[in-house]
Design an enzyme around this catalytic site. Structure first.
Site, mmCIF file in Angstrom:
data_model
loop_
_atom_site.group_PDB
_atom_site.id
_atom_site.type_symbol
_atom_site.label_atom_id
_atom_site.label_comp_id
_atom_site.label_asym_id
_atom_site.label_seq_id
_atom_site.Cartn_x
_atom_site.Cartn_y
_atom_site.Cartn_z
ATOM 1 N N GLU B 55 2.491 -4.305 -16.892
ATOM 2 C CA GLU B 55 1.972 -4.899 -15.646
ATOM 3 C C GLU B 55 1.222 -6.204 -15.888
ATOM 4 O O GLU B 55 1.312 -7.138 -15.087
ATOM 5 C CB GLU B 55 1.064 -3.913 -14.911
ATOM 6 C CG GLU B 55 1.797 -2.782 -14.209
ATOM 7 C CD GLU B 55 2.127 -1.624 -15.139
ATOM 8 O OE1 GLU B 55 1.729 -1.660 -16.324
ATOM 9 O OE2 GLU B 55 2.787 -0.670 -14.667
ATOM 10 N N HIS B 124 -2.582 8.795 -8.282
ATOM 11 C CA HIS B 124 -1.519 8.065 -7.583
ATOM 12 C C HIS B 124 -1.677 8.127 -6.071
ATOM 13 O O HIS B 124 -0.701 7.993 -5.332
ATOM 14 C CB HIS B 124 -0.138 8.626 -7.945
ATOM 15 C CG HIS B 124 0.201 8.552 -9.402
ATOM 16 N ND1 HIS B 124 -0.303 9.437 -10.325
ATOM 17 C CD2 HIS B 124 0.982 7.693 -10.090
ATOM 18 C CE1 HIS B 124 0.178 9.128 -11.526
ATOM 19 N NE2 HIS B 124 0.945 8.071 -11.413
#
Lengths: 342, 319
Positions: B55, B124
């Protein structure tokens, strides 16, 4: 000498650029005593790395881009930025390269190909890869030079980016200026390769790209290595990691202090932290700027008179930069809110 | 108009912009791994690429490509994955225009889902809007309908700044009417999803649906709620909210984020600062509890905002 050796005129240009960086930064350093309070925050000097910077940029072409770190005064001067605007930026003035909004750590001059500088160690490495992707899509054989220090090679951004850059064959040359210290931590204390006696360029092997270590105090050696890497990138063969070994001749930066404490440059960490004056003095004896001047004189490329003329011209240029920057007004208060959004 | 799910509308927005502007790039993990991928087929691998799980490099590459003249869209899948690269999101992308004195633009879109409260447990499921909304230089977009999903994506790509585009995972298959052809939804312009004069409910993302369900229930009781969906929280359309508060004098703020330092608290502070004299009752907030989201189903439901909770808050401010 290889085919990559610059001609006499170009070698004098290289020397002149090295001296311009050195003299500019001496004036930055002197500002702390000549004009206390004019420079705020943190400045980082490139003294000792001039040969590496100029040797790396000596093959730079229009359309190429360079990105660097907070130790960023040298690159734009070589690429054509006006030292007056660079000094005005370091003084926080309206005529600065970034209108006084960035300061010493964030010199940027897009018109001359100096695309950006991040003050966060390693964070600028992927930016260079992004610019290289842009160059790859444009297909005009443009390259991106990415400058960072040895400390950055321990950041995840370094590993992640070199992997993608190699995978995508991006036209990027990663120039790691290894000055032996991450602030006050030696390479051997933080780097497994260094601790094992390996060159840091060996890290390239993990990413299936060439890795070369070069003496960063020799501008012609750096020029030869980087121009070969640049040629490889231009030809579409992908990136190279160059480890350029230099020695930082000043401390990491000026002292970090709260308001009211006069800022200044302390002695090098080799002395203040490790008590190793011998190491520092040896580095001073190898100072790349007078050494390259000596080589040029010895080789008959430069006469002592010509060298003296260059010195006085550069001195005058940087004196003018200081005078200009001191006279430049502060930016309008409105400009503090002007550039958050495009 | 075409009836399509929210998820397809997002793609429609990306297609709209990639077709008209060759500088738009689209890349991320597990994307474009075969030649049959619809974006690869149409735009080619120069503009559509798969990345490793990196990322920091993905977002950093987007920053560099944007500074070099392109408009990258990074597929990040989940908002939490941006946390791995928080420096690039909050301290690189939004800083370069400013620090360079306006020399560069950094037009990029960070596309990520959020709020996946259906058994994804602690890491999440977050509603992380507040982490991004307070960063000068960033814009934050949270579409609640399929039409907005397309129009806000297109506007995000066309915007000259870094945009965090947060789509809500629980809305993925919600269908809606989406305008055909070029569709752009402006930033900083709230939608009044339901008009009413008794109470102002401000809700975002998935909670807009909860607020509308609550408004329906309340209407049967004779309470007419105005439901406002800001659509973008940076910039935030405070004008529309304040006008409604002037009219109703009563406010319930709904946010799926945990309460402490949430966007609902930011809105509450602005209402109090600018329209204190219009208020007839204290502002109430219906938010997630200050907790990590639990896995077990009844526990998960118990910590999130509900339509019933919104009804109860409205009844209280209207009492």
């Amino acid at each position: 000498m290889s085919v990559n050796t610059p001609n006499a005129e170009r070698q004098i240009w290289i020397y002149t650029q090295m001296l311009r960086i050195r003299t500019f930064e001496e004036r930055v350093k002197r500002t702390f005593t000549d004009h206390p309070g004019v420079i705020r925050g943190h400045t980082h000097l490139a003294d000792g790395a001039e040969a590496s910077i100029v040797g790396s940029l000596s093959g730079f072409k229009k359309g190429d881009a360079a990105l660097a770190t907070y130790r960023c005064h040298g690159y734009p001067l070589v690429l054509g930025s006006d030292p007056k605007a660079a000094m005005a930026e370091i003084y926080g003035r309206v005529d600065g390269l970034c209108k006084g909004l960035g300061g010493s750590m964030h010199l940027t001059d897009v018109a001359h190909g100096f695309l950006g500088t991040s003050g966060i160690v390693g964070a600028g490495i992927p930016h260079a890869a992004g610019a290289a992707w842009a160059a790859q899509i444009r297909g005009k054989e443009e390259v991106v030079l990415c400058f960072f220090g040895d400390g950055a090679s321990k950041q995840g951004a370094f590993a992640e980016t070199l992997n993608i850059a190699s995978l995508w064959k991006l036209p990027c040359v990663f120039v790691m200026e290894n000055n032996g210290y991450n602030v006050v931590t030696t390479s051997a204390q933080e780097d497994a390769n260094a601790a094992a006696g390996e060159p840091l360029s060996i890290k390239a092997k993990a990413f299936a790209m060439p890795g070369v270590t070069v003496d960063g105090t020799d501008p012609l050696a750096v020029h030869a290595v980087v121009s070969e890497a640049v040629a490889r990138a231009r030809a579409g063969h992908g990136p190279t990691l160059v480890e350029s070994k230099v020695y930082r001749l000043s401390a990491h930066g000026n002292i970090i202090a709260p308001p009211g404490v006069p800022l200044h440059y302390p002695e090098h960490e080799a002395i203040t932290v490790f008590g190793n004056s011998a190491e520092y003095e040896a580095a001073l004896r190898g100072d790349p700027v007078p050494r390259f001047r000596g080589i040029l004189v010895q080789n008959g490329i430069l006469t002592p008179e010509h060298a003296a003329k260059i010195t006085s011209e550069v001195d005058a240029e940087m004196q003018a930069a200081v005078d200009f920057a001191l006279k430049s007004p502060f930016p309008t208060l409105e400009s503090a809110l002007q550039y958050n959004y495009a | 108009m075409a009836n399509m799910p929210y998820i397809a509308a997002i793609d429609a927005g990306i297609h709209q912009e990639m077709r008209r502007d060759p500088s738009v790039l689209y890349f991320g993990q597990n994307l474009a791994t075969t030649e049959n991928h619809e974006f690869v087929k149409e735009y080619g691998h120069n503009r559509v690429r798969v990345t490793p799980i990196s990322e920091t490099a993905e977002i950093g590459i987007a920053v560099g490509a944007a500074m070099a003249g392109f408009r990258p869209v990074v597929e990040l899948y989940m908002a939490e994955f941006m946390l791995v690269a928080m420096d690039q999101v909050t301290n690189e992308a939004p800083r370069f225009r400013y620090m360079s004195g306006g020399q560069v633009k950094v037009p990029l879109v960070l596309k990520a889902g959020y709020g996946f409260a259906c058994g994804w447990a602690g890491q999440h499921t977050g509603t992380l809007t507040n982490l991004f909304a307070g960063v000068p230089g960033l814009k934050v977009v949270i579409p609640s309908t399929a039409a907005d999903a397309k129009g806000l994506m297109a506007t995000s790509i066309r915007d000259d700044n870094p945009v965090v585009y947060l789509h809500h995972y629980l809305l993925t298959l919600e269908h809606g009417e989406v305008p055909d052809g070029e569709h752009l939804v402006p930033f900083g312009k709230a939608a009044i999803r339901r008009a009413g004069g008794d109470v102002t409910i401000v809700a975002t993302g998935w909670t807009v649906g909860l607020a509308l369900a609550a408004a329906e229930t309340l209407a049967a009781e004779g309470i007419h709620a105005e439901v406002i969906d800001p659509r973008t929280i940076a910039p935030l359309d405070l004008e529309t909210i304040l006008s409604s508060v002037e009219k109703t004098g009563r406010v319930v703020l709904v946010d799926q984020a945990t309460r402490h330092a949430s966007v609902s608290q930011i809105i509450a502070a602005d209402i109090v600062e600018h329209r204190f004299s219009s208020l007839k009752a204290p502002i109430l907030q219906v938010t997630a509890a200050n907790t990590t989201i639990p896995y077990s189903e009844p526990l998960e439901a118990s910590v999130l905002p509900t339509a019933a909770g919104i009804c109860a808050a409205v009844r209280k401010v209207c009492a």
